[in-house]
Every structure is written in structure tokens, then in C-alpha cells.
Scaffold this motif. Structure first.
Motif, PDB file in Angstrom:
ATOM      1  N   ASN A 311       0.819  -1.204   0.000  1.00 29.47           N
ATOM      2  CA  ASN A 311       0.000   0.000   0.000  1.00 29.47           C
ATOM      3  C   ASN A 311       0.858   1.262   0.000  1.00 29.47           C
ATOM      4  N   LEU A 312       1.972   1.216   0.702  1.00 31.29           N
ATOM      5  CA  LEU A 312       2.882   2.360   0.712  1.00 31.29           C
ATOM      6  C   LEU A 312       3.573   2.502  -0.640  1.00 31.29           C
ATOM      7  N   ALA A 313       4.052   1.391  -1.181  1.00 33.91           N
ATOM      8  CA  ALA A 313       4.791   1.441  -2.441  1.00 33.91           C
ATOM      9  C   ALA A 313       3.913   1.840  -3.620  1.00 33.91           C
ATOM     10  N   HIS A 421       7.941   1.519 -10.875  1.00 37.89           N
ATOM     11  CA  HIS A 421       8.710   0.309 -11.151  1.00 37.89           C
ATOM     12  C   HIS A 421       9.100  -0.357  -9.843  1.00 37.89           C
ATOM     13  N   VAL A 422       8.751  -1.631  -9.686  1.00 40.92           N
ATOM     14  CA  VAL A 422       9.137  -2.402  -8.513  1.00 40.92           C
ATOM     15  C   VAL A 422       9.937  -3.613  -8.970  1.00 40.92           C
ATOM     16  N   ASN A 435      10.992   1.890  -6.934  1.00 39.55           N
ATOM     17  CA  ASN A 435      11.641   3.100  -7.438  1.00 39.55           C
ATOM     18  C   ASN A 435      10.913   4.309  -6.860  1.00 39.55           C
ATOM     19  N   GLU A 436      11.357   4.757  -5.703  1.00 38.27           N
ATOM     20  CA  GLU A 436      10.753   5.928  -5.059  1.00 38.27           C
ATOM     21  C   GLU A 436      11.049   7.168  -5.904  1.00 38.27           C
ATOM     22  N   TRP A 437       9.993   7.827  -6.344  1.00 33.93           N
ATOM     23  CA  TRP A 437      10.137   8.952  -7.271  1.00 33.93           C
ATOM     24  C   TRP A 437      10.332  10.252  -6.501  1.00 33.93           C
TER      25      TRP A 437
END
Length: 638
Positions: A311-313, A421-422, A435-437
Motif C-alpha cells: 500500500n505504501l509502495a 517500477h518495482v 523506485n521511489e520517485w
């Protein structure tokens, strides 16, 4: 909600008393009478800590009678206040335990094993009338979802299924698949979701290896399941699912239909919490390219943490609408069947992944989130004009597998999809890296922006550690974005291990890290980027060539739909790149020489493929290219 009491092992009161008495006993002979009296008093009162705190030589006190209701409260309070520090100090010195570890034990009130089963129970209680599942014209609320899952658990239990028995399911993305993710573990079973695209031999191996006691199967897959049951030594109870929304013609192989089966269950069934969060919740098999697949075991703790982590990602708020374009058989749908219950989301079931059906579902149900491999993105982008529909809003699309080509990422953004993207593996419950933007990347030009998007990223919140190491020395590689190493994981969302395969489990966890087998680099900002699978790297004349880099270059050519690059044996160079390409419609005039020239213009010349073969690219059920098949073809290329 019934829950089993978990009582940690600890010393009995008698054992504590014995230890305290031995430490506190005065050694002087003159004090023998006091010692004897003290022992009698201690045995009567059964308070070893207070006994140990007496000074030697003091006359032993008689056991105090029970005080009246309120005699001299101030004095009683003062005595308790002065005794407490002496007790804490003595516990530490005599028992070797800190005050924070004394009389603060786990019990049923303050400790329960983590399990995702409570997610559904909560949503059913808090949002009972909210739509949980949509399948064709069928609608199930959260209250109904919870009740059906309990009925499935009850029915399985009544048919003799016991704790740690494997329940296999051969299902499409339909309501029973969602119900199985809760109903099977609710009665202590282990869920094994079967890959619906495997052949009978592979499926028979899985049923036997997992010792399946029950098989729930969709009529669509009757032909392959019929052959599977002939090959398998396991003889599970077979339950047929006859989809009322999308009629299938396959024969009924079992003795009972799914709806009839769960109708015999009790919706008030007292479902089971796990005794320990380390207990198995599901069994998934790797899509191995050689030999038999390995059985990856998930536990309740990892599934729970993934429920929150996804949920966070995925930027998933309360009440999302999630379209099932990802097969639920793949890593338990990346654990999203459990994640959506955390936020009371709506599951939009999709039996077949087709462009027209996807766009129609998005328009009708106002879909907010979806997941899938790059093949799903290509399906969306290459849809015909009559298949496409305007998007009601920006849609979050979570993708994994191979890094998305820059052209695909740019096309998705233009179409109204925000791509995250994970990266992960079956052994990490699906995605464990995201991939934290960053906001400062928003102003980048399209090419560098897409390059940032293509990186795998940083660890999930639920993952404790992510690194890139030299697998020989187990030392981290420099964070320079260039030095290759193996990507490794550590944390509670790493599998328990491989079922019945201790050797493979030990190898995978060597050095205290899970070895992914993926080659990558660590960038200076801490972001990981994959370069290749260790077995897919091409070594030409002593130089390492990333097949992904060559594929990404080919995919930028307007004629290329799909590309796969493998090593071709070469007498002079050892290996050289050989590319397999599927062209888009209308580009028949583009030749192999054209694509080789294009690569030479955009890559170092030694990285450019020496051969380009126009050939259909074989893929796994999850969209991964089966390069081992292409390597065999490449060996024969002259």
C-alpha cells in the motif's frame, strides 16, 4: 474472534525461589536459626525476591496475614515503594535479567502472531456493506466476502483437511481465488496457487511435491488438469468451479462444484489464528528455466508485512479500485489479495487480460490501480482505436519483471498512466524494491526521466536491507553505478526457504543474505539498477555485455515490438550478442542489417548484436522471456 493463547516458556516460581534462596542464604553458623526461620517464611509466602532482599542477621518475619480492606494505606504504599527498587536490583543481579525482561512476559492480551487474515475481518466489521469484489454482474460486499471465506474454511475442515495440509487451486482471477487466500489459512491450511499455463507434467510434479490434499479447479483448465491427475501420485479431493459469469465448456472432473461445496460450510466458523507467525501460509513454485521448479514457502509474518508494504509502495489510499491484470497465481498476486483488505479496496476481477476488457473495466469501475509485467503495458499501448477508451483519471500502474523500455515508459505517461517500477522475486513475496520517485526528477527531459524510471530503486519499508555485493567476497561493491555485483536481500519478507530442499535453501541464504542471482549496480544515491541475470550476461572478448542494455536500445527503434538478446557461442570472441526480434505491424521492410546498424550507432560497437533473428519470443506465464529456449536456437545460427 477466537485466538490461541501463546505462553512463552519461562522459569517456574519454584525454580526462581530456589535460585533466590541459594544466593541470599547467610553462611555464618551463628545465623543458622535465622536461616531456618527465613526458609520457612519464604516457603510459606512463596515470595523469593522479597526473601532474597533481607539482610543477613535480621530476625525472619512471620508470614503476614491478609490485610483488611483499607488499613493504613499510606504506610502500605510506602512499603511497596521502597521494596520495588530492591526487587528490581535483585532480579538483575541474581537472575541475570534486566528489569525490562522481568515479569513483563508475552501473553494473549499483549501479543498475537501477525497474520493478514485479520485484515479481512476488520474490513468486514468496519465496512460490511462496501463492495469488495466485482466479477461480471456479481457483487460481494466485505461482509459477504468474509462469510464466504469462513464457509470455505469450514467446508475444508469438515472434509478432513488439517493444519499444514496443502490446498492447491487452478483458478483464473475470479472470486474463489480471492476467497482461497483467506479461507484456506483460516483453517490452518497452506494455499498453493497453480500457474494456469504450465503443462500437465509440471503440474503433476507440483501436486506431488506439495502433497496436495485438495484441488479446486476451473472448468476452463479441465483438459490439462485431467492429464495432470493421471500423471500425479497425489489423489486430492477435486472441486470444480463453474463460473456463472463466463461459462466454460470443460468437463467437471470432481465430485462437487465449488458453490455447492462452500454451501455446506458454516459462515460462523471459528477460524484459526496461527499459533506462530512463522507458520506457512502459502506455497509458490518458481518458474524455473531448467529442472523442476522449487517450492517457495511464505509465512504469515511476511504476508502481513507485505500487506502494509504494498500500500505504501503503490500509493494506495483508502478505498482504491484495483483491476486484476496481474495473475493471482504469481506470488499470490504479489500479496495484493491481502493488501486490498487493509484499505477496504474493491477487487475488479478480470478473467482474461485483453486490451478491450481492460479499457472497459477502467471506464466502468473508475479503476485507480493495476499491476502487471511490461507485456501488459505493451497490450495497452498497442490497442486499436475501437478498443481504447478515455481514462477517467490518472491511473497508478505498478510494473515489475524486466526494466521497462524508455519508449514504453514514455508512452504510458502520455496515455495517462503513472508507472511505478518495482522489483522482486518469488522468494521475496513478489516486489520488495520500489523506485521511489523524487520531486526534483519531475523537471527532467524525457530521456533522463525515463532512465530514472527504469531503475529498480530502494528497499520496501518491510524489507530490512538491500545491497549489491561481490558474491565471492561478500563485500558491497562501490556505489558508482558501474561496478557489477549480485543483488541481495535480508528481512522478514524473504521466504522461509525451499520446501524439502535444504541444500538449495542453504545456498540461497549463504552468508546471511538471500542471493537473488541478479546482477546489478548500486548508484551513488543508493538506488539499485539491474543489469542482467547472472546467467544472462554476455562475455565477449573478456568484456561484459548486458543483454538488457542491448534490448533497451533495440526497443527504441520504431519497428521493434519485442526484443530478447542472448549469447551466441563464437570461436574468436567466446560469445557475441544475438538478438531475437518481433516487429510491429507495418514494418516488414526493416531488415536485420538495419537494426544492427541502429545498435552500432547507439552502442559501443562490441555490444551491438552480430545477428538479428526475426522470431517469436517465447515467454513464461508472467511475461518473462524464456531465454534458455533462444540460446538453443542461437547455437545453430551461422
Amino acid at each position: 474472534m477466537p485466538a490461541r493463547k501463546r505462553t512463552p516458556s519461562r522459569k517456574s516460581a519454584a525454580a526462581k525461589h530456589k535460585t533466590a534462596r541459594k544466593a541470599a542464604a547467610p553462611k555464618a553458623p551463628a545465623k543458622a536459626a535465622a536461616k531456618k526461620a527465613g526458609q520457612r517464611a519464604g516457603n510459606k509466602a512463596a515470595k523469593p525476591v522479597a526473601k532474597a532482599s533481607r539482610k543477613p542477621g535480621r530476625k525472619a518475619a512471620k508470614a503476614a496475614p491478609k490485610p483488611p480492606v483499607s488499613p493504613r494505606p499510606r504506610k502500605a504504599f510506602a512499603r511497596r515503594a521502597t521494596a520495588a527498587p530492591r526487587q528490581a536490583k535483585q532480579a538483575k543481579t541474581v537472575l541475570g535479567r534486566s528489569a525490562y525482561d522481568t515479569d513483563l512476559d508475552r501473553n494473549a492480551a499483549n501479543y498475537q502472531p501477525l497474520t493478514p487474515l485479520t485484515f479481512l475481518e476488520r474490513s468486514a466489521r468496519v465496512f460490511p456493506n462496501r463492495t469488495a469484489i466485482v466479477h461480471g454482474t456479481q457483487r460481494f460486499t466485505y461482509a459477504e466476502f468474509f462469510a464466504r471465506a469462513k464457509k470455505l474454511a469450514s467446508a475444508l475442515s469438515r472434509h478432513g483437511v488439517k493444519k499444514n495440509d496443502t490446498v492447491a487451486v487452478m483458478l483464473a482471477n475470479t472470486p474463489p481465488m480471492l476467497e482461497a487466500h483467506y479461507g484456506v489459512p483460516m483453517m490452518g491450511g497452506v494455499l498453493n496457487t497453480l500457474n494456469t499455463r504450465l503443462d500437465a507434467a509440471a503440474l503433476a510434479f507440483i501436486l506431488d511435491h506439495g502433497e496436495a490434499k485438495v484441488l479446486i479447479t476451473d472448468r476452463e483448465f479441465a483438459p490439462v488438469i485431467r492429464e495432470t491427475l493421471k500423471l500425479a501420485k497425489a489423489k486430492p479431493l477435486v472441486i470444480d468451479y463453474d463460473d456463472p459469469q463466463f461459462a466454460q465448456t470443460g468437463e467437471m472432473l470432481g465430485s462437487v462444484e465449488y458453490e455447492t461445496f462452500i454451501a455446506g460450510g458454516d459462515e460462523d466458523f471459528e477460524w484459526q489464528m496461527p499459533d506462530d507467525e512463522w507458520e506457512a501460509i502459502s506455497l509458490n513454485y518458481t518458474s524455473g528455466t531448467t529442472g523442476n521448479p522449487k517450492g517457495v514457502v511464505f509465512h504469515h509474518r511476511g504476508a502481513t508485512l507485505m500487506g502494509y508494504g504494498n500500500n505504501l509502495a503503490a500509493n494506495m489510499p483508502r478505498f482504491p479500485v484495483y483491476l486484476w491484470t496481474l495473475p493471482m497465481f504469481h506470488c499470490n498476486g504479489w500479496c495484493f489479495p491481502w493488501s486490498l483488505s487493509v484499505v477496504a479496496g474493491t477487487h475488479i476481477c478480470l478473467r482474461w487480460v485483453r486490451a478491450k476488457a481492460i479499457y472497459e473495466a477502467i471506464a466502468e469501475h473508475k479503476v485507480t490501480h493495476m499491476c502487471g509485467a511490461p507485456i501488459v503495458m505493451s497490450t495497452l499501448l498497442n490497442a486499436t482505436g475501437d478498443e481504447k477508451k478515455p481514462l477517467p483519471h490518472k491511473i497508478e500502474f505498478i510494473t515489475a519483471a524486466a526494466p521497462p523500455p524508455e519508449a514504453v515508459l514514455a508512452g504510458m505517461a502520455e496515455a495517462g498512466f503513472n508507472v511505478t517500477h518495482v522489483y522482486g522475486l518469488t522468494e521475496t513475496y513478489g516486489p520488495a524494491v520500489v523506485n521511489e520517485w523524487l520531486a526534483e526528477w519531475e523537471g527532467l527531459e524525457p530521456a533522463p526521466r525515463a532512465a530514472k524510471k527504469a531503475r529498480q530503486g530502494v528497499r520496501y519499508h518491510a524489507l530490512d536491507a538491500l545491497t549489491v555485493m561481490d558474491p565471492e567476497t561478500m563485500e558491497p561493491v562501490p556505489a558508482d553505478g558501474e561496478t557489477l555485483g549480485e543483488v541481495m536481500f535480508k528481512g522478514s519478507i524473504v521466504m522461509k526457504g525451499y520446501l524439502k530442499n535444504p541444500k538449495a535453501t542453504q545456498e540461497a541464504f549463504e552468508g546471511g543474505w538471500f542471493h537473488s542471482g541478479d546482477l546489478g549496480v548500486m548508484h551513488p544515491d543508493g538506488y539499485v539498477q539491474l543489469k542482467d541475470r547472472s546467467k544472462d550476461i554476455i562475455i565477449s572478448g573478456g568484456e561484459n555485455i548486458s543483454s538488457i542494455e542491448v534490448e533497451d536500445t533495440l526497443l527504441k527503434h520504431p519497428a521493434v515490438m519485442f526484443a530478447a538478446v542472448v549469447a551466441r557461442p563464437d570461436e574468436k570472441w567466446g560469445e557475441t550478442p544475438c538478438a531475437f526480434v518481433e516487429k510491429k505491424t507495418g514494418f516488414d521492410h526493416v531488415s536485420a542489417e538495419d537494426l544492427i546498424a541502429y545498435c552500432r550507432a547507439n552502442l559501443a560497437h562490441y555490444k551491438a548484436p552480430r545477428h538479428v533473428i526475426f522470431h517469436e519470443i517465447p515467454k513464461t506465464s508472467t511475461g518473462k522471456m524464456q531465454k534458455f529456449k533462444l540460446r538453443d536456437v542461437a547455437k545453430g545460427v551461422k
